[in-house]
Design an enzyme around this catalytic site. Structure first.
Site, PDB file in Angstrom:
ATOM      1  N   ALA A 101      -9.305  21.494 -21.778  1.00  0.00           N
ATOM      2  CA  ALA A 101      -7.850  21.677 -21.879  1.00  0.00           C
ATOM      3  C   ALA A 101      -7.400  21.611 -23.337  1.00  0.00           C
ATOM      4  O   ALA A 101      -6.498  22.349 -23.744  1.00  0.00           O
ATOM      5  CB  ALA A 101      -7.126  20.626 -21.036  1.00  0.00           C
TER       6      ALA A 101
ATOM      7  N   GLY B 192      -8.246  24.926 -24.607  1.00  0.00           N
ATOM      8  CA  GLY B 192      -7.393  25.905 -23.948  1.00  0.00           C
ATOM      9  C   GLY B 192      -5.974  25.891 -24.488  1.00  0.00           C
ATOM     10  O   GLY B 192      -5.348  26.941 -24.648  1.00  0.00           O
ATOM     11  N   ASP B 193      -5.466  24.704 -24.801  1.00  0.00           N
ATOM     12  CA  ASP B 193      -4.127  24.579 -25.378  1.00  0.00           C
ATOM     13  C   ASP B 193      -4.038  25.340 -26.697  1.00  0.00           C
ATOM     14  O   ASP B 193      -3.080  26.086 -26.932  1.00  0.00           O
ATOM     15  CB  ASP B 193      -3.795  23.102 -25.573  1.00  0.00           C
ATOM     16  CG  ASP B 193      -2.466  22.884 -26.267  1.00  0.00           C
ATOM     17  OD1 ASP B 193      -1.435  23.344 -25.741  1.00  0.00           O
ATOM     18  OD2 ASP B 193      -2.462  22.251 -27.339  1.00  0.00           O
ATOM     19  N   ALA B 194      -5.029  25.172 -27.545  1.00  0.00           N
ATOM     20  CA  ALA B 194      -5.026  25.842 -28.855  1.00  0.00           C
ATOM     21  C   ALA B 194      -5.170  27.353 -28.707  1.00  0.00           C
ATOM     22  O   ALA B 194      -4.465  28.118 -29.380  1.00  0.00           O
ATOM     23  CB  ALA B 194      -6.154  25.287 -29.724  1.00  0.00           C
TER      24      ALA B 194
END
Length: 143
Positions: free
Chosen positions: A28, A31-33
């Protein structure tokens, strides 16, 4: 010789273990970046470039509530493997929850980011692009 010394392309690092063995919160985090960069690139590709406007539009995509909604759009289209990663991300125990996010939205947004990180690390870029395009298509229908 390190990856820096080998003149490798940007973002060429590989995880030290298989992506499905990584902690879902690590996926995550990645994935956020990846998602944030994707959304910023999309917004910059459009005509309105005032920083305040860009920030305002970005929040329509990157808030926990928005990501939870986009995960709902994706769910009917996910493979069993992808659904498993989403479950792992949703069930991951985070140390904290942001003050401005509903707990359920936060867990679903973590699952959303986890799947993005997983697909990115698995180098399933076509699949990731396909899912991200669903978000852009949904957004453009509403503007």
């Amino acid at each position: 010789m390190s990856q820096f010394e080998q003149n490798q392309p940007l973002f060429s690092f590989s995880p030290n273990k298989e992506p499905n063995l990584l902690n879902p919160l690590v996926l995550a985090y990645l994935g956020d970046a990846i998602y944030d960069t994707y959304i910023r690139m999309y917004l910059i590709s459009r005509s309105h470039h005032k920083p305040n406007h860009l920030h305002h539009e970005a929040t329509k995509f990157v808030s926990a509530k928005a990501q939870a909604q986009y995960l709902k759009i994706w769910l009917p289209h996910l493979s069993e493997e992808e659904q498993d990663i989403v479950r792992r991300g949703r069930n991951a125990k985070s140390a904290s929850i942001p003050k401005n996010a509903d707990v359920l939205d936060y867990r679903h947004s973590t699952a959303f980011e986890c799947l993005i990180g997983y697909l990115y690390y698995k180098q399933q870029h076509d699949r990731l692009s396909q899912l991200l395009k669903m978000i852009i298509d949904d957004y453009e229908k509403r503007i």
